[in-house]
Scaffold this motif. Sequence first.
Motif, PDB file in Angstrom:
ATOM      1  N   TYR A  88     -27.486  58.480  23.814  1.00 51.20           N
ATOM      2  CA  TYR A  88     -27.091  58.036  25.156  1.00 51.20           C
ATOM      3  C   TYR A  88     -27.278  59.121  26.209  1.00 51.20           C
ATOM      4  O   TYR A  88     -27.762  58.843  27.312  1.00 51.20           O
ATOM      5  CB  TYR A  88     -25.616  57.586  25.150  1.00 51.20           C
ATOM      6  N   ALA A  89     -26.943  60.357  25.875  1.00 49.59           N
ATOM      7  CA  ALA A  89     -27.022  61.436  26.860  1.00 49.59           C
ATOM      8  C   ALA A  89     -28.462  61.725  27.285  1.00 49.59           C
ATOM      9  O   ALA A  89     -28.684  62.207  28.406  1.00 49.59           O
ATOM     10  CB  ALA A  89     -26.382  62.708  26.303  1.00 49.59           C
ATOM     11  N   ASN A  90     -29.431  61.418  26.426  1.00 45.57           N
ATOM     12  CA  ASN A  90     -30.831  61.685  26.804  1.00 45.57           C
ATOM     13  C   ASN A  90     -31.239  60.867  28.034  1.00 45.57           C
ATOM     14  O   ASN A  90     -32.066  61.298  28.829  1.00 45.57           O
ATOM     15  CB  ASN A  90     -31.769  61.434  25.617  1.00 45.57           C
ATOM     16  N   TYR A  91     -30.634  59.680  28.190  1.00 40.75           N
ATOM     17  CA  TYR A  91     -30.925  58.869  29.382  1.00 40.75           C
ATOM     18  C   TYR A  91     -30.360  59.532  30.644  1.00 40.75           C
ATOM     19  O   TYR A  91     -30.943  59.433  31.725  1.00 40.75           O
ATOM     20  CB  TYR A  91     -30.324  57.469  29.221  1.00 40.75           C
ATOM     21  N   VAL A  92     -29.214  60.201  30.499  1.00 42.86           N
ATOM     22  CA  VAL A  92     -28.620  60.902  31.637  1.00 42.86           C
ATOM     23  C   VAL A  92     -29.521  62.070  32.055  1.00 42.86           C
ATOM     24  O   VAL A  92     -29.759  62.293  33.256  1.00 42.86           O
ATOM     25  CB  VAL A  92     -27.206  61.399  31.277  1.00 42.86           C
ATOM     26  N   ILE A  93     -30.044  62.830  31.074  1.00 44.19           N
ATOM     27  CA  ILE A  93     -30.956  63.943  31.389  1.00 44.19           C
ATOM     28  C   ILE A  93     -32.192  63.421  32.101  1.00 44.19           C
ATOM     29  O   ILE A  93     -32.662  63.996  33.094  1.00 44.19           O
ATOM     30  CB  ILE A  93     -31.356  64.695  30.105  1.00 44.19           C
ATOM     31  N   TYR A  94     -32.723  62.309  31.597  1.00 42.46           N
ATOM     32  CA  TYR A  94     -33.919  61.718  32.222  1.00 42.46           C
ATOM     33  C   TYR A  94     -33.627  61.312  33.667  1.00 42.46           C
ATOM     34  O   TYR A  94     -34.435  61.552  34.575  1.00 42.46           O
ATOM     35  CB  TYR A  94     -34.370  60.518  31.401  1.00 42.46           C
ATOM     36  N   SER A  95     -32.477  60.687  33.920  1.00 40.73           N
ATOM     37  CA  SER A  95     -32.100  60.295  35.288  1.00 40.73           C
ATOM     38  C   SER A  95     -31.901  61.519  36.175  1.00 40.73           C
ATOM     39  O   SER A  95     -32.226  61.492  37.378  1.00 40.73           O
ATOM     40  CB  SER A  95     -30.808  59.468  35.267  1.00 40.73           C
ATOM     41  N   ALA A  96     -31.364  62.585  35.593  1.00 43.57           N
ATOM     42  CA  ALA A  96     -31.183  63.817  36.368  1.00 43.57           C
ATOM     43  C   ALA A  96     -32.527  64.385  36.810  1.00 43.57           C
ATOM     44  O   ALA A  96     -32.678  64.867  37.948  1.00 43.57           O
ATOM     45  CB  ALA A  96     -30.415  64.843  35.542  1.00 43.57           C
ATOM     46  N   LEU A  97     -33.525  64.327  35.926  1.00 48.81           N
ATOM     47  CA  LEU A  97     -34.878  64.786  36.293  1.00 48.81           C
ATOM     48  C   LEU A  97     -35.467  63.914  37.403  1.00 48.81           C
ATOM     49  O   LEU A  97     -36.120  64.423  38.315  1.00 48.81           O
ATOM     50  CB  LEU A  97     -35.794  64.750  35.064  1.00 48.81           C
ATOM     51  N   LEU A 131     -25.409  70.632  37.606  1.00 45.60           N
ATOM     52  CA  LEU A 131     -24.885  71.958  37.249  1.00 45.60           C
ATOM     53  C   LEU A 131     -23.989  71.886  36.021  1.00 45.60           C
ATOM     54  O   LEU A 131     -23.992  72.791  35.176  1.00 45.60           O
ATOM     55  CB  LEU A 131     -24.116  72.540  38.432  1.00 45.60           C
ATOM     56  N   GLU A 132     -23.233  70.797  35.902  1.00 48.35           N
ATOM     57  CA  GLU A 132     -22.385  70.633  34.719  1.00 48.35           C
ATOM     58  C   GLU A 132     -23.231  70.408  33.472  1.00 48.35           C
ATOM     59  O   GLU A 132     -22.894  70.920  32.389  1.00 48.35           O
ATOM     60  CB  GLU A 132     -21.423  69.463  34.930  1.00 48.35           C
ATOM     61  N   LEU A 133     -24.333  69.702  33.602  1.00 46.24           N
ATOM     62  CA  LEU A 133     -25.246  69.507  32.467  1.00 46.24           C
ATOM     63  C   LEU A 133     -25.888  70.828  32.061  1.00 46.24           C
ATOM     64  O   LEU A 133     -26.050  71.125  30.867  1.00 46.24           O
ATOM     65  CB  LEU A 133     -26.321  68.478  32.825  1.00 46.24           C
ATOM     66  N   LEU A 134     -26.275  71.620  33.052  1.00 38.71           N
ATOM     67  CA  LEU A 134     -26.937  72.894  32.766  1.00 38.71           C
ATOM     68  C   LEU A 134     -25.966  73.906  32.163  1.00 38.71           C
ATOM     69  O   LEU A 134     -26.389  74.831  31.428  1.00 38.71           O
ATOM     70  CB  LEU A 134     -27.542  73.479  34.046  1.00 38.71           C
ATOM     71  N   ALA A 135     -24.693  73.751  32.451  1.00 34.65           N
ATOM     72  CA  ALA A 135     -23.706  74.724  31.984  1.00 34.65           C
ATOM     73  C   ALA A 135     -23.358  74.545  30.504  1.00 34.65           C
ATOM     74  O   ALA A 135     -22.720  75.427  29.913  1.00 34.65           O
ATOM     75  CB  ALA A 135     -22.432  74.620  32.821  1.00 34.65           C
ATOM     76  N   THR A 136     -23.743  73.444  29.903  1.00 32.88           N
ATOM     77  CA  THR A 136     -23.416  73.237  28.501  1.00 32.88           C
ATOM     78  C   THR A 136     -24.201  74.210  27.623  1.00 32.88           C
ATOM     79  O   THR A 136     -25.398  74.417  27.816  1.00 32.88           O
ATOM     80  CB  THR A 136     -23.709  71.787  28.075  1.00 32.88           C
ATOM     81  N   PRO A 137     -23.555  74.829  26.636  1.00 29.97           N
ATOM     82  CA  PRO A 137     -24.258  75.797  25.786  1.00 29.97           C
ATOM     83  C   PRO A 137     -25.211  75.143  24.789  1.00 29.97           C
ATOM     84  O   PRO A 137     -26.027  75.838  24.164  1.00 29.97           O
ATOM     85  CB  PRO A 137     -23.109  76.522  25.075  1.00 29.97           C
ATOM     86  N   HIS A 138     -25.117  73.856  24.618  1.00 38.68           N
ATOM     87  CA  HIS A 138     -25.961  73.178  23.627  1.00 38.68           C
ATOM     88  C   HIS A 138     -26.695  72.014  24.306  1.00 38.68           C
ATOM     89  O   HIS A 138     -26.459  70.837  24.016  1.00 38.68           O
ATOM     90  CB  HIS A 138     -25.113  72.666  22.474  1.00 38.68           C
ATOM     91  N   LEU A 139     -27.608  72.376  25.204  1.00 40.10           N
ATOM     92  CA  LEU A 139     -28.370  71.352  25.916  1.00 40.10           C
ATOM     93  C   LEU A 139     -29.213  70.514  24.966  1.00 40.10           C
ATOM     94  O   LEU A 139     -29.440  69.324  25.192  1.00 40.10           O
ATOM     95  CB  LEU A 139     -29.267  72.003  26.970  1.00 40.10           C
ATOM     96  N   GLU A 140     -29.687  71.158  23.861  1.00 40.97           N
ATOM     97  CA  GLU A 140     -30.524  70.423  22.910  1.00 40.97           C
ATOM     98  C   GLU A 140     -29.777  69.237  22.294  1.00 40.97           C
ATOM     99  O   GLU A 140     -30.394  68.236  21.914  1.00 40.97           O
ATOM    100  CB  GLU A 140     -31.045  71.362  21.818  1.00 40.97           C
ATOM    101  N   GLN A 141     -28.450  69.333  22.193  1.00 44.57           N
ATOM    102  CA  GLN A 141     -27.675  68.205  21.660  1.00 44.57           C
ATOM    103  C   GLN A 141     -27.702  67.019  22.619  1.00 44.57           C
ATOM    104  O   GLN A 141     -27.774  65.868  22.185  1.00 44.57           O
ATOM    105  CB  GLN A 141     -26.234  68.649  21.403  1.00 44.57           C
ATOM    106  N   LEU A 142     -27.654  67.310  23.896  1.00 45.93           N
ATOM    107  CA  LEU A 142     -27.747  66.233  24.879  1.00 45.93           C
ATOM    108  C   LEU A 142     -29.135  65.613  24.885  1.00 45.93           C
ATOM    109  O   LEU A 142     -29.281  64.393  25.036  1.00 45.93           O
ATOM    110  CB  LEU A 142     -27.410  66.758  26.270  1.00 45.93           C
ATOM    111  N   LEU A 143     -30.159  66.448  24.707  1.00 47.02           N
ATOM    112  CA  LEU A 143     -31.533  65.940  24.714  1.00 47.02           C
ATOM    113  C   LEU A 143     -31.785  64.981  23.559  1.00 47.02           C
ATOM    114  O   LEU A 143     -32.555  64.025  23.681  1.00 47.02           O
ATOM    115  CB  LEU A 143     -32.518  67.106  24.637  1.00 47.02           C
TER     116      LEU A 143
END
Length: 470
Positions: A422-431, A406-418
């Motif tokens: 380093y953050a792209n690995y966190v998104i992948y683990s979340a999936l 939910l904290e990842l989804l709440a960010t207004p700039h998800l594309e920056q994390l993607l």
Amino acid sequence: MKLDTEMEMLLNEIPLLHHGGLLGGDAEAGDLSFLIHELAAMGIVDGDDEPPAPGAGAGSIFPKKGDDLLASPHAFSAANHHAHMPSLFDSFPFDGADGWCSPAPASVVATPRSRCKNAWRKNAAATTTSPKKCGAAAAALTKSQSGESLAGLRGFMYHVARDQHGCRFLQQRLDDGKREVDLIFAGVSRHAAQLMVDPFGNYLMQKLLAVCDAGQRMALVLALTADAMVLVRISLNVHGTRAVQKLIESLRAEEEIRLVIKSLHPGFLELIKDPNGNHVVQKCLQSFDAEDNKPIFDAAALHCLEIGMQCHGCCVLQRCIARSRGEHREKLVVAIACNGFELAQDAYGNYVVQYVMDLKIPKANSSLAQQFEGKYIHLSMQKFSSNVVEKCLKVFKEADKANIILELLATPHLEQLLQHPYANYVIYSALQNSKGSLHSALTNAIRPHVELLRTSPYCKRIYSRALLKK
């Protein structure tokens, strides 16, 4: 100047005398007693190998409380000895097919002193043979001859132990029985601290610790722990660390273990941060039971933040957790969890946090979740803490995992994390670690950025039709 010249002359005679006695010379040539007495009178060697009684006078070289071991004229330096003395076991010319050293010619012999001086001058420029031949010849001695050789070295054994070939010779003699062990122990025990850090002597001490009896081992422990920092300094030495580890392996009595742990305790932080000293602490953890290691566990819990953020310390801290039990482990885990946010961002501390998380202790993981809450975006965009966030998504309870997503989804700039390295690995683990409505919400948030995923070098894992269709 005259004294220095005489000293050098006496020391130069030792190799020839020694080889003469070991390798077939006459009895007079092999007798070192007259030379030992002269060297003792000049202060070069000790005249008595017996360990001094506790509280002995100035002649004792056992470390005493307040002494600077490194400043001692005998301590931690082979240079003081090797700068003036050639090897006792350096090879000498061989002549004859059997490879044995030949005795000095009869025409040269007048007295032991003159014979040695002349032979030394004559052979100084001669081509010598391999030390292996002399070593093989010495190994061929019978046990009775070996005992006589050791007795002939009385008062000089400490110096022999600091010589490459001499140390090897003494190690071989340790295999000959209790009498030889006792003779060697009497000759070197007074100098245990110095020999344990010597490039050659440390090997003799390691073997001596393996064959000495309980009384002799206790005598060494008492000598080495009389001043707490002596054992710490030895442990920090590249040669001494091996000897101390062998000492720890050999301990059996509770009193011995207590003395060693107590002696190492004041230098705990210095030891675990040192590339040599940390192995001594780990050997204690491996060899002693949890109750004996209690002082180490207590110190590790007290200094866990400083220890965990150091390359050697993080390994020791994990070993402490693995070897502790009951209240000792609980105390360690709680201390680490309380410092989880700082440790998670460190190059070494993040491994300690992940190790604690893998234990799946509810109280510890709950404490970490509370510290990380509201900071997952910050942690995901750092090299080391992003690994910790991935671990959180794998081991936390479902409610805590949901808070991360939910904290990842709440960010207004998800594309920056993607697109983040380093953050792209966190998104992948979340999936990978989400399901149901949370997984659907995450995939729906990612789909608008499919074209970005196709071209970004960091999004290959996320850009997976199978994963997005899950």
